[in-house]
Design an enzyme around this catalytic site. Structure first.
Site, short mmCIF file in Angstrom:
data_model
loop_
_atom_site.label_atom_id
_atom_site.label_comp_id
_atom_site.label_asym_id
_atom_site.label_seq_id
_atom_site.Cartn_x
_atom_site.Cartn_y
_atom_site.Cartn_z
N ASP A 1 47.14 40.58 34.58
CA ASP A 1 46.65 40.24 35.92
C ASP A 1 47.10 41.40 36.82
OD1 ASP A 1 46.36 39.35 38.54
OD2 ASP A 1 46.73 37.27 38.01
N TYR B 1 35.88 43.01 51.14
CA TYR B 1 35.49 43.83 49.99
C TYR B 1 35.35 45.29 50.42
CZ TYR B 1 32.96 45.33 45.80
OH TYR B 1 32.58 45.98 44.66
N LYS C 1 37.77 48.44 49.23
CA LYS C 1 37.21 49.55 48.46
C LYS C 1 37.36 50.89 49.21
CE LYS C 1 35.92 47.41 44.74
NZ LYS C 1 36.50 47.75 43.43
P1 NDP Z 1 32.72 41.58 36.76
O1 NDP Z 1 33.01 40.45 37.69
O2 NDP Z 1 31.53 41.48 35.88
O3 NDP Z 1 34.01 41.88 35.86
C1 NDP Z 1 35.27 41.98 36.44
C2 NDP Z 1 36.33 41.59 35.43
O4 NDP Z 1 37.61 41.70 36.10
C3 NDP Z 1 36.20 40.13 34.96
O5 NDP Z 1 36.42 40.03 33.57
C4 NDP Z 1 37.31 39.43 35.74
O6 NDP Z 1 37.85 38.28 35.07
C5 NDP Z 1 38.36 40.53 35.82
N1 NDP Z 1 39.35 40.27 36.85
C6 NDP Z 1 39.20 39.63 38.03
N2 NDP Z 1 40.37 39.53 38.67
C7 NDP Z 1 41.30 40.13 37.87
C8 NDP Z 1 42.70 40.34 37.97
N3 NDP Z 1 43.41 39.89 39.01
N4 NDP Z 1 43.33 41.00 36.97
C9 NDP Z 1 42.64 41.44 35.88
N5 NDP Z 1 41.32 41.25 35.72
C10 NDP Z 1 40.65 40.61 36.71
O7 NDP Z 1 32.64 42.87 37.71
P2 NDP Z 1 31.88 44.28 37.53
O8 NDP Z 1 31.96 44.72 36.14
O9 NDP Z 1 30.58 44.21 38.22
O10 NDP Z 1 32.80 45.19 38.47
C11 NDP Z 1 33.84 46.03 37.96
C12 NDP Z 1 34.34 46.89 39.11
O11 NDP Z 1 33.26 47.65 39.65
C13 NDP Z 1 34.92 46.08 40.27
O12 NDP Z 1 36.04 46.74 40.81
C14 NDP Z 1 33.79 46.08 41.28
O13 NDP Z 1 34.22 45.90 42.60
C15 NDP Z 1 33.20 47.46 41.05
N6 NDP Z 1 31.82 47.59 41.52
C16 NDP Z 1 30.82 46.87 40.93
C17 NDP Z 1 29.53 46.99 41.39
C18 NDP Z 1 28.39 46.23 40.81
O14 NDP Z 1 27.28 46.32 41.36
N7 NDP Z 1 28.56 45.48 39.72
C19 NDP Z 1 29.21 47.90 42.52
C20 NDP Z 1 30.35 48.57 43.07
C21 NDP Z 1 31.60 48.44 42.57
P3 NDP Z 1 37.31 36.80 35.51
O15 NDP Z 1 35.88 36.78 35.13
O16 NDP Z 1 38.16 35.87 34.74
O17 NDP Z 1 37.53 36.73 37.00
#
Ligand code: NDP
Length: 272
Positions: free
Chosen positions: A61, A160, A164
């Site tokens: 986490d 958010y 970022k």
């Molecule tokens: P997803 O929600 O698909 O995946 C994020 C993962 O991070 C999930 O498995 C989630 O677990 C996990 N997670 C959440 N909180 C924690 C924590 N405290 N510690 C460890 N793991 C955690 O997101 P994306 O793949 O879309 O995004 C990945 C990154 O890219 C993020 O930082 C996002 O802000 C950034 N991003 C994404 C964009 C997009 O369009 N998709 C655009 C711009 C930036 P769980 O599901 O259990 O919460």
């Protein structure tokens, strides 16, 4: 295929799904040994198992400094070095539904929750990685996943966007600090936009309106489509590799051209 990360040990946060799992996959394909970490242990373990012997899952986490310390200690004990950290885990704040997140009405609790994961998580990751890389004399690359939302204001997602933007700036601070300290650690940020991952599910919803919403979300994207997680992973591979040895404190947009112009971009020469 040319393996660009052969011999490197990498840690990717939030790697159970979405962009994180795509990055972990591309890293393994390029020869790295990858620690996938997440809070979704079942999915994380499944993902790591699908990548074979070059991957391993650990619970992390990103909000918890104690967990960062144990994960780093385990990696150094098992692999002796940590070469790449991808601070990918992030939340929008809309996971439980589309609540109000504008600057006038957002609750302090929601504001803190988003910053704890997106910003505190990146701060802790950078801190623990610098210490581990220094102790183990590793040549390192830290990649922070920021967002297009870290470069422009987003009225409906104030926390958010703020978190970022702070990630973008902290990336540059880390890059300068490591250079100042004479450490061979580079730190860069990636700024994706509209990448189709499970993160979008609460905003897209189900039913016949889903397709319409998908089209609406990308109507201002010059390429008129969502990006794919693999397209972000390709950029992460480049930043993690030695080919990017002179890239430090920089930011790379991967957004189908969204930030190349504005909605006010003149459509004809006479409008300029
Ligand atoms: P997803 O929600 O698909 O995946 C994020 C993962 O991070 C999930 O498995 C989630 O677990 C996990 N997670 C959440 N909180 C924690 C924590 N405290 N510690 C460890 N793991 C955690 O997101 P994306 O793949 O879309 O995004 C990945 C990154 O890219 C993020 O930082 C996002 O802000 C950034 N991003 C994404 C964009 C997009 O369009 N998709 C655009 C711009 C930036 P769980 O599901 O259990 O919460």
């Amino acid at each position: 295929m040319m393996k660009r990360l052969e011999g490197k040990t990498a840690l990717v946060t939030g790697a159970a799904r979405g962009i994180g799992s795509a990055i972990a996959t591309a890293f393994v394909e390029n020869g790295a040994f990858v620690y996938l970490t997440d809070i979704d242990d079942a999915l994380g373990q499944e993902m790591a198992a699908s990548l074979g012997e070059q991957a391993r899952y650990l619970h992390l986490d990103v909000r918890d400094e104690g967990q960062w310390q144990s994960v780093m200690a385990q990696i150094i004990e098992e692999c002796a070095v940590l070469n790449v950290l991808v601070n990918n885990a992030g939340i929008t704040g809309f996971e439980e539904g589309c609540f109000v997140h504008d600057p006038e009405h957002a609750s302090l609790m929601d504001w803190h929750a988003v910053h704890r994961t997106n910003l505190d998580g990146v701060f802790l990751g950078c801190k623990q990685a610098i210490q581990a890389m220094r102790r183990s004399a590793s040549v390192g690359a830290i990649i922070n996943i920021s967002s297009r939302s870290g470069l422009v204001g987003i009225p409906a997602a104030a926390a958010y966007a703020s978190s970022k933007a702070a990630v973008r700036n902290h990336t540059k601070t880390v890059a300068l600090y490591c250079a100042e300290q004479g450490l061979p650690i580079r730190c860069n940020s990636i700024h994706p936009a509209a990448i189709l991952t499970p993160m979008w599910e609460p905003m897209l919803g189900e039913g016949p309106e889903r397709e319409i919403r998908m089209r609406e979300f990308v109507q201002d994207c010059p390429m008129r489509r969502f990006g794919r997680p693999e397209e972000v992973a390709a950029v992460a591979v480049m930043l993690a590799s030695d080919e990017a040895a002179y890239m430090n404190g920089s930011e790379l947009n991967i957004d189908g051209g969204i930030l190349a112009g504005t909605v006010a971009t003149p459509k004809t020469a006479s409008e300029t």
